[in-house]
Motif scaffolding. Sequence first.
Motif, mmCIF file in Angstrom:
data_model
loop_
_atom_site.group_PDB
_atom_site.id
_atom_site.type_symbol
_atom_site.label_atom_id
_atom_site.label_comp_id
_atom_site.label_asym_id
_atom_site.label_seq_id
_atom_site.Cartn_x
_atom_site.Cartn_y
_atom_site.Cartn_z
ATOM 1 N N MET A 1 -5.212 -6.767 8.203
ATOM 2 C CA MET A 1 -3.845 -7.090 7.738
ATOM 3 C C MET A 1 -4.174 -7.676 6.113
ATOM 4 O O MET A 1 -5.137 -7.913 5.665
ATOM 5 N N LEU A 2 -2.931 -7.552 5.447
ATOM 6 C CA LEU A 2 -2.959 -7.624 3.997
ATOM 7 C C LEU A 2 -1.985 -8.638 3.468
ATOM 8 O O LEU A 2 -0.790 -8.531 4.097
ATOM 9 N N THR A 3 -2.244 -9.241 2.331
ATOM 10 C CA THR A 3 -1.209 -10.010 1.758
ATOM 11 C C THR A 3 -0.408 -9.058 0.960
ATOM 12 O O THR A 3 -0.797 -7.802 0.765
ATOM 13 N N LEU A 4 0.890 -9.572 0.566
ATOM 14 C CA LEU A 4 1.492 -8.653 -0.380
ATOM 15 C C LEU A 4 0.909 -8.271 -1.430
ATOM 16 O O LEU A 4 0.807 -7.024 -2.039
ATOM 17 N N THR A 5 -0.278 -9.134 -2.196
ATOM 18 C CA THR A 5 -0.868 -8.837 -3.415
ATOM 19 C C THR A 5 -1.900 -7.644 -3.045
ATOM 20 O O THR A 5 -2.168 -6.886 -3.809
ATOM 21 N N GLU A 6 -2.557 -7.890 -1.707
ATOM 22 C CA GLU A 6 -3.537 -6.940 -1.571
ATOM 23 C C GLU A 6 -2.862 -5.653 -1.167
ATOM 24 O O GLU A 6 -3.297 -4.658 -1.487
ATOM 25 N N ALA A 7 -1.760 -5.586 -0.460
ATOM 26 C CA ALA A 7 -1.250 -4.364 -0.053
ATOM 27 C C ALA A 7 -0.605 -3.531 -1.431
ATOM 28 O O ALA A 7 -0.648 -2.369 -1.384
ATOM 29 N N ALA A 8 -0.444 -4.447 -2.456
ATOM 30 C CA ALA A 8 -0.072 -3.684 -3.685
ATOM 31 C C ALA A 8 -1.176 -2.817 -4.315
ATOM 32 O O ALA A 8 -0.968 -1.890 -5.165
ATOM 33 N N ARG A 9 -2.357 -3.143 -3.958
ATOM 34 C CA ARG A 9 -3.652 -2.278 -4.409
ATOM 35 C C ARG A 9 -3.890 -0.925 -3.716
ATOM 36 O O ARG A 9 -4.639 -0.253 -3.940
ATOM 37 N N GLN A 10 -2.862 -0.935 -2.469
ATOM 38 C CA GLN A 10 -3.059 0.174 -1.627
ATOM 39 C C GLN A 10 -2.103 1.218 -2.202
ATOM 40 O O GLN A 10 -0.871 0.995 -2.804
ATOM 41 N N PRO A 11 -2.379 2.534 -1.695
ATOM 42 C CA PRO A 11 -1.302 3.665 -2.000
ATOM 43 C C PRO A 11 0.073 3.411 -1.167
ATOM 44 O O PRO A 11 -0.011 2.866 0.006
ATOM 45 N N ALA A 12 1.163 3.609 -2.152
ATOM 46 C CA ALA A 12 2.415 3.529 -1.473
ATOM 47 C C ALA A 12 2.588 4.171 -0.229
ATOM 48 O O ALA A 12 3.284 3.747 0.811
ATOM 49 N N ALA A 13 1.989 5.410 -0.039
ATOM 50 C CA ALA A 13 1.828 6.164 1.140
ATOM 51 C C ALA A 13 1.342 5.510 2.412
ATOM 52 O O ALA A 13 1.605 5.546 3.616
ATOM 53 N N VAL A 14 0.486 4.523 2.009
ATOM 54 C CA VAL A 14 -0.195 3.661 3.302
ATOM 55 C C VAL A 14 0.853 2.188 3.680
ATOM 56 O O VAL A 14 0.981 2.187 4.648
ATOM 57 N N VAL A 15 1.247 1.729 2.541
ATOM 58 C CA VAL A 15 1.963 0.456 2.985
ATOM 59 C C VAL A 15 3.466 0.671 2.556
ATOM 60 O O VAL A 15 4.150 -0.362 3.061
ATOM 61 N N GLY A 16 4.108 1.611 1.921
ATOM 62 C CA GLY A 16 5.489 1.787 1.937
ATOM 63 C C GLY A 16 5.737 1.464 0.385
ATOM 64 O O GLY A 16 5.226 0.367 -0.168
ATOM 65 N N ALA A 17 6.482 2.059 -0.137
ATOM 66 C CA ALA A 17 7.072 1.676 -1.593
ATOM 67 C C ALA A 17 7.789 0.474 -2.036
ATOM 68 O O ALA A 17 7.669 -0.327 -2.828
ATOM 69 N N GLU A 18 8.272 0.226 -0.670
ATOM 70 C CA GLU A 18 9.092 -1.087 -0.808
ATOM 71 C C GLU A 18 8.082 -2.400 -0.771
ATOM 72 O O GLU A 18 8.315 -3.304 -1.518
ATOM 73 N N THR A 19 6.918 -2.176 -0.287
ATOM 74 C CA THR A 19 5.826 -3.412 -0.238
ATOM 75 C C THR A 19 5.347 -3.275 -1.656
ATOM 76 O O THR A 19 5.175 -4.494 -1.860
ATOM 77 N N HIS A 20 5.283 -2.307 -2.357
ATOM 78 C CA HIS A 20 5.015 -2.423 -3.944
ATOM 79 C C HIS A 20 6.018 -3.342 -4.526
ATOM 80 O O HIS A 20 5.694 -4.089 -5.267
ATOM 81 N N ARG A 21 7.274 -3.023 -4.311
ATOM 82 C CA ARG A 21 8.407 -3.934 -5.295
ATOM 83 C C ARG A 21 8.276 -5.071 -4.617
ATOM 84 O O ARG A 21 8.448 -5.977 -5.484
ATOM 85 N N LEU A 22 8.035 -5.411 -3.425
ATOM 86 C CA LEU A 22 8.116 -6.919 -2.973
ATOM 87 C C LEU A 22 6.717 -7.592 -3.598
ATOM 88 O O LEU A 22 6.994 -8.646 -4.123
ATOM 89 N N ALA A 23 5.702 -6.755 -3.551
ATOM 90 C CA ALA A 23 4.496 -7.532 -4.229
ATOM 91 C C ALA A 23 4.749 -8.213 -5.576
ATOM 92 O O ALA A 23 4.169 -8.846 -5.981
ATOM 93 N N ALA A 24 5.467 -7.206 -6.446
ATOM 94 C CA ALA A 24 5.712 -7.706 -7.794
ATOM 95 C C ALA A 24 6.418 -8.889 -7.850
ATOM 96 O O ALA A 24 6.472 -9.707 -8.917
ATOM 97 N N HIS A 25 7.086 -9.473 -6.889
ATOM 98 C CA HIS A 25 7.840 -10.703 -6.732
ATOM 99 C C HIS A 25 6.897 -11.438 -5.658
ATOM 100 O O HIS A 25 7.997 -12.430 -5.165
ATOM 101 N N ALA A 26 6.035 -11.362 -5.181
ATOM 102 C CA ALA A 26 5.407 -12.180 -4.069
ATOM 103 C C ALA A 26 5.645 -13.769 -4.353
ATOM 104 O O ALA A 26 5.984 -14.247 -3.274
ATOM 105 N N GLY A 27 5.528 -13.960 -5.695
ATOM 106 C CA GLY A 27 5.725 -15.640 -5.837
ATOM 107 C C GLY A 27 7.141 -16.376 -5.188
ATOM 108 O O GLY A 27 7.231 -17.314 -5.018
#
Length: 198
Positions: A1-27
Amino acid sequence: MLTLTEAARQPAAVVGAETHRLAAHAGRLPAGMVLPAAYEEAFYRENNLPEQLRRLFSGLNPARLDEDLLETLTPRAADLIRTSALSDDAVQIFYRALGNARLTGGNLHLRRPGERETETASAAAPGTAALHALKRLWARDWSFEAVLARLDGHGGVGLDARPVLLFAGEPGRPDSALAAELGVGTALVNSLGLVGLP
């Protein structure tokens, strides 16, 4: 299980490109976490679901599809997912992750990255309710429409496991300005319940 911040360090192919966009605004987002695809894969393997599903759909011929037969098989496949059990270890890991993500004190909702439909879990028993919601979400992949789309697109019923996003609260009404700021569209903002966030 990953926080959004941790997920942002994973490849987009693993967690989804949307997850990377969300992680940028996790706060600015409600409490949440990402359930990696590996969790779903382990659930399928531990319950021997690939073999059970292969046997269930063995009478289908994708080249000459009998939609009536498919319509009788897909509810049985979805029931296999809903009635199969997660291992005790997997359940404990899930409960700990919910606690670490601050997702145990109220309602929450789950969805796949890039998809609009959500499943909700009530605050009454957040861990158990979240597990049931997760299995309902996984079972959607075995609806008639989902299986038919895979048959049309890939020539088989096979499924790739995908990550799941979990967020505190219930889906809200869309906030167009916030959606534009996050660059994710009002459907996503709606599913996150981001209305009124500062």
